[in-house]
Motif scaffolding. Structure first.
Motif, PDB file in Angstrom:
ATOM      1  N   GLY A  94       0.834  -1.187   0.000  1.00  0.00           N
ATOM      2  CA  GLY A  94       0.000   0.000   0.000  1.00  0.00           C
ATOM      3  C   GLY A  94       0.872   1.241   0.000  1.00  0.00           C
ATOM      4  N   VAL A  95       0.345   2.288  -0.594  1.00  0.00           N
ATOM      5  CA  VAL A  95       0.981   3.594  -0.499  1.00  0.00           C
ATOM      6  C   VAL A  95       0.236   4.333   0.608  1.00  0.00           C
ATOM      7  CG1 VAL A  95       1.436   5.785  -1.668  1.00  0.00           C
ATOM      8  CG2 VAL A  95       1.669   3.616  -2.920  1.00  0.00           C
ATOM      9  N   PHE A  96       0.992   4.796   1.571  1.00  0.00           N
ATOM     10  CA  PHE A  96       0.432   5.477   2.727  1.00  0.00           C
ATOM     11  C   PHE A  96       0.946   6.907   2.772  1.00  0.00           C
ATOM     12  CE2 PHE A  96       0.302   1.024   3.695  1.00  0.00           C
ATOM     13  CZ  PHE A  96      -0.901   0.858   4.355  1.00  0.00           C
ATOM     14  N   ARG A  97       0.081   7.802   3.209  1.00  0.00           N
ATOM     15  CA  ARG A  97       0.463   9.198   3.381  1.00  0.00           C
ATOM     16  C   ARG A  97       0.558   9.471   4.875  1.00  0.00           C
ATOM     17  NH1 ARG A  97      -2.439  12.230  -0.551  1.00  0.00           N
ATOM     18  NH2 ARG A  97      -0.696  11.483  -1.785  1.00  0.00           N
ATOM     19  N   LEU A  98       1.723   9.981   5.267  1.00  0.00           N
ATOM     20  CA  LEU A  98       1.954  10.290   6.671  1.00  0.00           C
ATOM     21  C   LEU A  98       1.510  11.716   6.957  1.00  0.00           C
ATOM     22  CD1 LEU A  98       5.483   8.716   6.972  1.00  0.00           C
ATOM     23  CD2 LEU A  98       3.377   7.838   7.969  1.00  0.00           C
ATOM     24  N   GLY A  99       0.744  11.866   8.012  1.00  0.00           N
ATOM     25  CA  GLY A  99       0.318  13.193   8.436  1.00  0.00           C
ATOM     26  C   GLY A  99       1.382  13.820   9.310  1.00  0.00           C
ATOM     27  N   LYS A 100       1.008  14.905   9.940  1.00  0.00           N
ATOM     28  CA  LYS A 100       1.945  15.583  10.831  1.00  0.00           C
ATOM     29  C   LYS A 100       1.909  14.870  12.173  1.00  0.00           C
ATOM     30  CE  LYS A 100       1.721  19.988   8.578  1.00  0.00           C
ATOM     31  NZ  LYS A 100       2.413  21.228   8.637  1.00  0.00           N
ATOM     32  N   VAL A 101       2.924  14.047  12.382  1.00  0.00           N
ATOM     33  CA  VAL A 101       3.052  13.319  13.644  1.00  0.00           C
ATOM     34  C   VAL A 101       4.474  13.512  14.152  1.00  0.00           C
ATOM     35  CG1 VAL A 101       1.303  11.579  13.095  1.00  0.00           C
ATOM     36  CG2 VAL A 101       3.663  11.160  12.470  1.00  0.00           C
ATOM     37  N   PRO A 102       4.660  13.426  15.460  1.00  0.00           N
ATOM     38  CA  PRO A 102       6.019  13.542  16.003  1.00  0.00           C
ATOM     39  C   PRO A 102       6.924  12.449  15.428  1.00  0.00           C
ATOM     40  CG  PRO A 102       4.379  13.655  17.762  1.00  0.00           C
ATOM     41  CD  PRO A 102       3.655  13.283  16.504  1.00  0.00           C
ATOM     42  N   GLN A 103       8.190  12.768  15.284  1.00  0.00           N
ATOM     43  CA  GLN A 103       9.169  11.848  14.689  1.00  0.00           C
ATOM     44  C   GLN A 103       9.172  10.484  15.386  1.00  0.00           C
ATOM     45  OE1 GLN A 103      10.921  12.670  11.946  1.00  0.00           O
ATOM     46  NE2 GLN A 103      11.797  10.637  11.859  1.00  0.00           N
ATOM     47  N   GLU A 104       9.025  10.487  16.709  1.00  0.00           N
ATOM     48  CA  GLU A 104       9.082   9.216  17.449  1.00  0.00           C
ATOM     49  C   GLU A 104       7.883   8.304  17.160  1.00  0.00           C
ATOM     50  OE1 GLU A 104       7.362  12.272  20.383  1.00  0.00           O
ATOM     51  OE2 GLU A 104       9.007  12.234  18.957  1.00  0.00           O
ATOM     52  N   HIS A 105       6.821   8.839  16.544  1.00  0.00           N
ATOM     53  CA  HIS A 105       5.648   8.031  16.212  1.00  0.00           C
ATOM     54  C   HIS A 105       5.651   7.541  14.759  1.00  0.00           C
ATOM     55  CE1 HIS A 105       3.929   8.835  20.076  1.00  0.00           C
ATOM     56  NE2 HIS A 105       3.887  10.134  19.872  1.00  0.00           N
ATOM     57  N   ILE A 110       4.451   3.292  10.580  1.00  0.00           N
ATOM     58  CA  ILE A 110       4.851   2.601   9.352  1.00  0.00           C
ATOM     59  C   ILE A 110       4.966   1.097   9.562  1.00  0.00           C
ATOM     60  CG2 ILE A 110       6.751   2.343   7.709  1.00  0.00           C
ATOM     61  CD1 ILE A 110       7.291   5.390   8.199  1.00  0.00           C
ATOM     62  N   MET A 111       5.554   0.682  10.678  1.00  0.00           N
ATOM     63  CA  MET A 111       5.871  -0.737  10.891  1.00  0.00           C
ATOM     64  C   MET A 111       4.777  -1.518  11.622  1.00  0.00           C
ATOM     65  SD  MET A 111       8.736  -0.988   9.359  1.00  0.00           S
ATOM     66  CE  MET A 111       9.225  -2.634   9.832  1.00  0.00           C
ATOM     67  N   ILE A 112       3.825  -0.831  12.225  1.00  0.00           N
ATOM     68  CA  ILE A 112       2.752  -1.529  12.957  1.00  0.00           C
ATOM     69  C   ILE A 112       1.395  -1.285  12.303  1.00  0.00           C
ATOM     70  CG2 ILE A 112       1.522  -1.728  15.157  1.00  0.00           C
ATOM     71  CD1 ILE A 112       4.192  -0.869  16.535  1.00  0.00           C
TER      72      ILE A 112
END
Length: 171
Positions: A94-105, A110-112
């Motif tokens: 799947g192609v996923f779009r990442l929103g504005k989330v803190p770097q540690e999240h 992505i992996m879970i």
């Protein structure tokens, strides 16, 4: 009385969508293989229960930010003794779009969460293929992607350090 006519998406809806931490843009079957090496020998009832293994892997490929491709690789092999009954491999992505989330999240998303969203589709493809091969469908039990992530975290941290070192050397 409130107006109940269909409405056009407004700026608030667009902002809410942009604020989502992870959005599925597209999903697809990337690679699939089913091997039935003894099909020509006929389908006599199995004299004993097959044994085998199931492999699970999550693969990530960066794309143009903020998009990322996540592939869920599932493989299963069934044997009776030394005789292979079937082998099935699926890479569902799947192609996923990442929103504005803190770097540690980012990495846990992505992996879970991304493979968790892909799993039911890949599981169904495998079950259908095994059944089409003349066997009872193989329903893979749900995968604990949190534990898989924890098990792979040292390797992931090392890969991130290597990538940052490579980026730093280019600058």
């Amino acid at each position: 009385m409130a107006d109940q006519s269909p409405t056009q998406p407004n700026a608030a809806d667009a902002a809410a969508q942009a604020a989502a931490p992870l959005t599925v843009v597209h999903q697809y079957l990337k690679d699939f293989s089913f091997e039935n090496p003894n099909a020509a020998n006929g389908f006599a009832p199995l004299k004993e229960m097959p044994t085998g293994y199931i492999r699970v892997d999550v693969r990530v490929k960066p794309m143009t930010p903020p998009d990322i491709e996540v592939s869920l690789f599932l493989a299963a092999e069934a044997k009776i003794g030394d005789t292979t009954i079937y082998v099935v491999e699926s890479e569902y992505a799947g192609v996923f779009r990442l929103g504005k989330v803190p770097q540690e999240h980012m990495l846990p998303l992505i992996m879970i969460e991304a493979p968790r969203l892909l799993f039911p589709f890949s599981r169904q493809l495998i079950a259908t293929a095994v059944q089409a091969g003349g066997f009872p469908p193989l329903y893979i039990n749900p995968v604990d992607f949190v534990q898989l992530y924890r098990d792979r975290q040292p390797d992931l941290q090392e890969a991130i350090k290597d990538a940052q070192a490579t980026e730093g050397a280019k600058a």
